[in-house]
Scaffold this active site. Sequence first.
Site, PDB file in Angstrom:
ATOM      1  N   GLU A 248      36.230  33.504  47.563  1.00 23.83           N
ATOM      2  CA  GLU A 248      35.472  34.438  46.712  1.00 23.83           C
ATOM      3  C   GLU A 248      36.488  35.411  46.143  1.00 23.83           C
ATOM      4  OE1 GLU A 248      32.399  34.048  45.986  1.00 23.83           O
ATOM      5  OE2 GLU A 248      31.974  32.493  47.454  1.00 23.83           O
ATOM      6  N   CYS A 282      33.352  43.602  43.198  1.00 29.11           N
ATOM      7  CA  CYS A 282      33.754  42.417  42.420  1.00 29.11           C
ATOM      8  C   CYS A 282      32.738  42.092  41.341  1.00 29.11           C
ATOM      9  CB  CYS A 282      33.933  41.231  43.358  1.00 29.11           C
ATOM     10  SG  CYS A 282      32.455  40.911  44.330  1.00 29.11           S
ATOM     11  N   GLU A 384      41.838  41.809  35.750  1.00 31.41           N
ATOM     12  CA  GLU A 384      40.930  42.600  36.586  1.00 31.41           C
ATOM     13  C   GLU A 384      41.574  43.955  36.903  1.00 31.41           C
ATOM     14  OE1 GLU A 384      40.367  41.527  40.737  1.00 31.41           O
ATOM     15  OE2 GLU A 384      38.205  41.811  40.518  1.00 31.41           O
TER      16      GLU A 384
HETATM   17  P1  NAD Z   1      43.551  41.128  48.769  1.00 29.80           P
HETATM   18  O1  NAD Z   1      43.587  39.724  48.264  1.00 29.80           O
HETATM   19  O2  NAD Z   1      44.763  41.953  48.622  1.00 29.80           O
HETATM   20  O3  NAD Z   1      43.200  41.162  50.335  1.00 29.80           O
HETATM   21  C1  NAD Z   1      42.018  40.612  50.854  1.00 29.80           C
HETATM   22  C2  NAD Z   1      42.245  40.273  52.313  1.00 29.80           C
HETATM   23  O4  NAD Z   1      43.201  39.229  52.395  1.00 29.80           O
HETATM   24  C3  NAD Z   1      42.809  41.427  53.154  1.00 29.80           C
HETATM   25  O5  NAD Z   1      42.248  41.360  54.443  1.00 29.80           O
HETATM   26  C4  NAD Z   1      44.296  41.096  53.198  1.00 29.80           C
HETATM   27  O6  NAD Z   1      44.940  41.629  54.340  1.00 29.80           O
HETATM   28  C5  NAD Z   1      44.256  39.584  53.272  1.00 29.80           C
HETATM   29  N1  NAD Z   1      45.458  38.895  52.782  1.00 29.80           N
HETATM   30  C6  NAD Z   1      46.348  39.319  51.856  1.00 29.80           C
HETATM   31  N2  NAD Z   1      47.323  38.383  51.701  1.00 29.80           N
HETATM   32  C7  NAD Z   1      47.019  37.357  52.536  1.00 29.80           C
HETATM   33  C8  NAD Z   1      47.633  36.105  52.830  1.00 29.80           C
HETATM   34  N3  NAD Z   1      48.739  35.709  52.217  1.00 29.80           N
HETATM   35  N4  NAD Z   1      47.059  35.300  53.736  1.00 29.80           N
HETATM   36  C9  NAD Z   1      45.913  35.674  54.346  1.00 29.80           C
HETATM   37  N5  NAD Z   1      45.282  36.850  54.130  1.00 29.80           N
HETATM   38  C10 NAD Z   1      45.832  37.675  53.223  1.00 29.80           C
HETATM   39  O7  NAD Z   1      42.291  41.793  48.078  1.00 29.80           O
HETATM   40  P2  NAD Z   1      41.824  43.302  48.185  1.00 29.80           P
HETATM   41  O8  NAD Z   1      42.732  44.126  47.339  1.00 29.80           O
HETATM   42  O9  NAD Z   1      41.596  43.651  49.614  1.00 29.80           O
HETATM   43  O10 NAD Z   1      40.369  43.214  47.502  1.00 29.80           O
HETATM   44  C11 NAD Z   1      40.141  43.345  46.140  1.00 29.80           C
HETATM   45  C12 NAD Z   1      39.908  41.984  45.503  1.00 29.80           C
HETATM   46  O11 NAD Z   1      38.849  41.315  46.152  1.00 29.80           O
HETATM   47  C13 NAD Z   1      39.490  42.096  44.054  1.00 29.80           C
HETATM   48  O12 NAD Z   1      40.184  41.133  43.309  1.00 29.80           O
HETATM   49  C14 NAD Z   1      38.008  41.768  44.088  1.00 29.80           C
HETATM   50  O13 NAD Z   1      37.488  41.247  42.892  1.00 29.80           O
HETATM   51  C15 NAD Z   1      37.959  40.772  45.187  1.00 29.80           C
HETATM   52  N6  NAD Z   1      36.607  40.659  45.736  1.00 29.80           N
HETATM   53  C16 NAD Z   1      35.885  39.530  45.478  1.00 29.80           C
HETATM   54  C17 NAD Z   1      34.592  39.405  45.959  1.00 29.80           C
HETATM   55  C18 NAD Z   1      33.768  38.170  45.689  1.00 29.80           C
HETATM   56  O14 NAD Z   1      32.751  37.988  46.353  1.00 29.80           O
HETATM   57  N7  NAD Z   1      34.138  37.323  44.750  1.00 29.80           N
HETATM   58  C19 NAD Z   1      34.042  40.442  46.721  1.00 29.80           C
HETATM   59  C20 NAD Z   1      34.797  41.577  46.952  1.00 29.80           C
HETATM   60  C21 NAD Z   1      36.096  41.678  46.462  1.00 29.80           C
END
Ligand code: NAD
Length: 480
Positions: A248, A282, A384
């Site tokens: 997601e 999101c 975004e």
């Molecule tokens: P992010 O991708 O930086 O981090 C999300 C999670 O992934 C965190 O727990 C982080 O520690 C972990 N992570 C980061 N790198 C990783 C790796 N290499 N391997 C495994 N885990 C890893 O995202 P964010 O900044 O926390 O959140 C914002 C983003 O999330 C925005 O792009 C937003 O659109 C998206 N989002 C999407 C939805 C949806 O349902 N489509 C919902 C909420 C947020």
Amino acid sequence: MDILKNYIDGCYQAPINNRYLNNIEPATGEVYGKIPDSDIDDLELAVIAAEKALPAWQSMPLEQRADILYAIAKGIECQLEALALAESIDNGKPVSLARIVDIPRAASNFKFFAHACSQFSSESHSMTNTATNYTLRQSIGIVGCISPWNLPLYLFSWKIAPALAAGNCVIAKPSEITPKTAAMLGQICQDAGLPKGVLNILHGTGSGVGSAICTHKKIKAISFTGGTKTGAAIATQIAPQFKKLSLELGGKNPALVFADCDFDDTVEQVFKASFANQGQICLCASRIYIEQSLYEKFKVALVAKAKALKPQDPLEKSAKMGAIVSKAHLDKILNYIELAKEEGGILLTGGQQVTLSERCRNGYFLAPTIFEGLTNQAKCNQEEIFGPVITLQSFSSDEEALSLANESEYGLAATIWTNNLSRTHLLTEQLNTGIVWVNCWLLRDLRTPFGGMKHSGLGREGGNEAMRFFTETKNVCIKY
Ligand code: NAD
């Protein structure tokens, strides 16, 4: 100082390496806690605990499993105030929003999947006079759930609840930016009678323990919500292991406003869709397309509402807009605002950091920001931003509105604001998004498929989609 621990095998445990990350309160800019910077050694302990707990959890009668999930929901409800406060401090969101949306919806996730547990069924296909096929949907084993910072407990529970309901043991990692409510969930699960080892919660960075969860050979499925780049990195990393993967990801959601909409309600709803949670959902609308004949009137009304929305200390009851989640994220949004100006955007309101007084003088506050005059191809209309920044454009036909909306790498959610039924049907069929809301936004029925197309993700969450993701499918063919 609030020092968090991992929740492994039913106990709170310090990270083996004794390393910690700072937890910063966005409203003050101050370090107020420490978070385990867990690594593979903590993960191994969690995997051992999950392996040990798995046989009993898989074979537990469904009603008993459902009762435990229901008790977790009740536990969340009982701690509504404490959880809402923790979410607001960790994330910067208004405490009123956490109290009305985040925490009640986290409880609803557990309640919903407590029911789903006993309602989930599989298919049977009969071959007349020859054979019967029936499909078994069995738990996968140990699964990994990784969630972002914007709706911390809400999205964490959105993954964990179906994973547990389907009979899996879970190793979950919340965002290192907002870990507090996830840490509190461990105790709630314990009090609800969840057997130890069934849910293990590890804290730490994405590149550290997050990546280790994704690649661990004994973890058979990964459910991830976060940024598109991170999703791509995870997909690349785990492709050779052929594990199940649900992604997601990000969005750049269009709102299509037609001249025949209910004006007042549409202004109100589009405003909410643009700036709720400081624009850090999101599903927030970020590209607002308005029919030419309504453009000026709609713009004036929307800008007036945005000007009236003032960032406040999120702990104040009256706060409608809180802080941006981190300094790094604030800087990213401010860079996009500068870029929008360079790209020819006309700033209608906002555009600058806001300094509050006293407790919040060093917090990360940003005024709601609206631009017009950018082309659809401008970076600020294609990338975004994930903050309280929206752009306005006009269109003069349904075809043009559709083409502008679909001109994006993302495909998460769209909203349509009109009273024309046939237009609604035509557009909903042709919009390339996983979710379309008509005359509403964020109206959620947990049975519906949730997720995006294109760079917004892979697979769907919610209802049976989630139960199917968290189960392995096996067809059995019995010849007569
Ligand atoms: P992010 O991708 O930086 O981090 C999300 C999670 O992934 C965190 O727990 C982080 O520690 C972990 N992570 C980061 N790198 C990783 C790796 N290499 N391997 C495994 N885990 C890893 O995202 P964010 O900044 O926390 O959140 C914002 C983003 O999330 C925005 O792009 C937003 O659109 C998206 N989002 C999407 C939805 C949806 O349902 N489509 C919902 C909420 C947020």
